[in-house]
Design a protein around this motif. Structure first.
Motif, PDB file in Angstrom:
ATOM      1  N   SER A   5      40.743  62.931  38.254  1.00  0.00           N
ATOM      2  CA  SER A   5      40.047  64.072  37.668  1.00  0.00           C
ATOM      3  C   SER A   5      39.336  64.891  38.730  1.00  0.00           C
ATOM      4  CB  SER A   5      39.029  63.590  36.628  1.00  0.00           C
ATOM      5  OG  SER A   5      38.280  64.674  36.105  1.00  0.00           O
ATOM      6  N   ASN A   6      39.320  66.210  38.526  1.00  0.00           N
ATOM      7  CA  ASN A   6      38.590  67.139  39.394  1.00  0.00           C
ATOM      8  C   ASN A   6      37.312  67.620  38.730  1.00  0.00           C
ATOM      9  OD1 ASN A   6      40.897  66.918  40.957  1.00  0.00           O
ATOM     10  ND2 ASN A   6      41.087  69.102  41.350  1.00  0.00           N
ATOM     11  N   LYS A   7      36.877  66.928  37.681  1.00  0.00           N
ATOM     12  CA  LYS A   7      35.703  67.371  36.937  1.00  0.00           C
ATOM     13  C   LYS A   7      34.446  67.255  37.805  1.00  0.00           C
ATOM     14  CE  LYS A   7      35.458  66.261  32.614  1.00  0.00           C
ATOM     15  NZ  LYS A   7      35.235  65.538  31.334  1.00  0.00           N
ATOM     16  N   ILE A   8      33.587  68.267  37.733  1.00  0.00           N
ATOM     17  CA  ILE A   8      32.337  68.258  38.469  1.00  0.00           C
ATOM     18  C   ILE A   8      31.206  68.703  37.549  1.00  0.00           C
ATOM     19  CG2 ILE A   8      33.414  68.712  40.706  1.00  0.00           C
ATOM     20  CD1 ILE A   8      32.411  71.615  40.434  1.00  0.00           C
ATOM     21  N   HIS A  18      36.239  77.553  43.977  1.00  0.00           N
ATOM     22  CA  HIS A  18      37.318  77.896  43.053  1.00  0.00           C
ATOM     23  C   HIS A  18      37.231  76.889  41.911  1.00  0.00           C
ATOM     24  CE1 HIS A  18      42.005  78.244  42.455  1.00  0.00           C
ATOM     25  NE2 HIS A  18      41.352  78.235  41.301  1.00  0.00           N
ATOM     26  N   ILE A  19      36.920  77.369  40.722  1.00  0.00           N
ATOM     27  CA  ILE A  19      36.740  76.484  39.580  1.00  0.00           C
ATOM     28  C   ILE A  19      37.744  76.828  38.492  1.00  0.00           C
ATOM     29  CG2 ILE A  19      34.310  76.081  40.062  1.00  0.00           C
ATOM     30  CD1 ILE A  19      33.609  78.166  37.953  1.00  0.00           C
ATOM     31  N   TYR A  20      37.919  75.908  37.560  1.00  0.00           N
ATOM     32  CA  TYR A  20      38.825  76.157  36.438  1.00  0.00           C
ATOM     33  C   TYR A  20      38.403  75.343  35.232  1.00  0.00           C
ATOM     34  CZ  TYR A  20      41.251  71.786  37.848  1.00  0.00           C
ATOM     35  OH  TYR A  20      41.561  70.478  38.175  1.00  0.00           O
ATOM     36  N   SER A  21      38.940  75.721  34.087  1.00  0.00           N
ATOM     37  CA  SER A  21      38.661  75.029  32.839  1.00  0.00           C
ATOM     38  C   SER A  21      39.921  75.032  31.987  1.00  0.00           C
ATOM     39  CB  SER A  21      37.515  75.722  32.090  1.00  0.00           C
ATOM     40  OG  SER A  21      37.219  75.057  30.876  1.00  0.00           O
ATOM     41  N   TRP A  22      40.210  73.912  31.357  1.00  0.00           N
ATOM     42  CA  TRP A  22      41.418  73.813  30.536  1.00  0.00           C
ATOM     43  C   TRP A  22      41.247  74.549  29.217  1.00  0.00           C
ATOM     44  CZ3 TRP A  22      45.688  72.298  32.766  1.00  0.00           C
ATOM     45  CH2 TRP A  22      45.619  71.435  33.868  1.00  0.00           C
ATOM     46  N   ARG A  23      42.331  75.128  28.743  1.00  0.00           N
ATOM     47  CA  ARG A  23      42.346  75.886  27.495  1.00  0.00           C
ATOM     48  C   ARG A  23      43.391  75.297  26.544  1.00  0.00           C
ATOM     49  NH1 ARG A  23      38.436  78.287  29.816  1.00  0.00           N
ATOM     50  NH2 ARG A  23      38.288  80.552  30.027  1.00  0.00           N
TER      51      ARG A  23
END
Length: 256
Positions: A5-8, A18-23
Motif C-alpha cells: 500500500s502507498n497509503k499515507i 504527487h498524491i492520488y485517491s481511488w475512485r
C-alpha cells in the motif's frame, strides 16, 4: 511506503508530493500535486469523470457510482466545483472525494516497480526539485494543460509532468500514465502475444500472460521509455492543443 500500500496520513504530506485517491470502487485513481496549506492542483474533466469518454457510455459508467454529489452541498472552502474542468485548485477534502490518501512514488527500483502489479502507483523516473514541481503546477494552473484525454493526457500525466518535466514526443503511443499503460499492457498480454500459442495449459497461459504484462508495463514506464524528452513548462504554450480556455471560477469560489 511499501509494496502492499502507498497509503499515507495527511500529516506526512509535503508540498510538491504527487498524491492520488481511488475512485468508483478502485476502478481508477485520480492524481494531483499537493501545493501545501491543504491545497491540491489537479487536472480533471470534472469531479468523478476523470475516465469519461465523452459519449453516452459515461452515463453507464457513472450511474453506478456511489460518490457524493458535491453540487448539492458546496465545499465552504472551494465552493461548487462540480462543473469545473481543466487544471484546478481544490482543498484536500474535495480532491479526495471521501477517498483515502495515497502517495505516488518516484525513483523506485525495477523489482519494486514490478511488484506493484497495478499501474498508477509508482515510476522508475526520478522527481525534480520541489521548486521545479511547484513552479510547473502553478504555471499550468494559470495556463491549462490542453484537452483531457484518458489515454494521452490525463490527471496522472499532468502530475507526472509536474514532477519530472517529461513529455511523450510520439503520437503513436499512450501518455505517461501508468494506469493507461497498464491497461494497454493487459490487453496486449491477452490478444497480442505470439507466445500464447506455445502452451495450451491454463497455468502456462497464465504464466505467459503475466510475463508479457510485466514486460509491457516495464518498457512503457516513463523512467525507461525512449520516446520522451524534457520540455520546459513555458514551451508547452507552443503545443497545438495547449491553452484551453480557463474555466471561470469567480462565481464558484467562496466569497470573502
Amino acid at each position: 511506503m511499501g509494496v502492499l500500500s502507498n497509503k499515507i496520513s495527511r500529516d506526512a504530506l509535503k508540498p510538491g508530493d504527487h498524491i492520488y485517491s481511488w475512485r468508483n470502487a478502485y476502478l481508477y485513481s485520480h492524481h494531483g500535486i499537493y501545493a501545501g496549506d491543504g491545497k491540491v492542483i489537479h487536472f480533471t474533466r470534472g469531479p468523478g469523470q476523470e475516465i469519461g469518454t465523452g459519449t453516452f457510455l459515461d452515463n453507464v459508467i457513472f450511474s453506478s457510482s456511489i460518490s457524493p454529489d458535491r453540487s448539492q452541498c458546496p465545499c465552504p472552502v472551494c465552493g461548487d466545483q462540480s462543473n469545473l474542468s481543466g487544471v484546478i485548485s481544490s482543498c484536500l477534502d474535495c480532491f479526495l472525494w471521501d477517498g483515502d490518501l495515497y502517495l505516488f512514488e518516484y525513483g523506485v527500483s525495477p523489482a519494486f516497480f514490478l511488484a506493484k502489479a497495478r499501474g498508477g502507483t509508482c515510476t522508475l523516473a526520478r522527481s525534480d526539485s520541489l521548486e521545479d514541481v511547484l513552479s510547473r503546477a502553478s504555471f499550468l494552473l494559470e495556463k491549462g494543460f490542453g484537452g483531457y484525454n484518458i489515454f494521452k493526457n490525463n490527471c496522472e500525466d499532468f502530475a507526472i509532468y509536474c514532477k519530472t518535466g517529461l513529455l511523450v514526443v510520439t503520437d503513436i503511443s499512450v501518455g505517461r500514465s501508468g494506469q493507461a499503460t497498464s491497461f494497454v499492457a493487459a490487453v496486449s498480454a491477452v490478444v497480442s502475444s505470439p507466445l500464447r500459442f506455445l502452451t495450451t495449459s491454463f497455468s502456462g497461459l497464465a504464466a505467459v500472460g503475466c510475463s508479457m504484462y510485466c514486460v509491457s508495463r516495464y518498457v512503457s514506464d516513463i523512467g525507461v521509455r525512449r520516446d520522451v524528452m524534457k520540455v520546459p513548462v513555458e514551451r508547452l504554450l507552443c503545443r497545438p492543443d495547449f491553452g484551453q480556455p480557463k474555466p471561470d471560477v469567480t462565481a464558484t469560489t467562496k466569497q470573502d
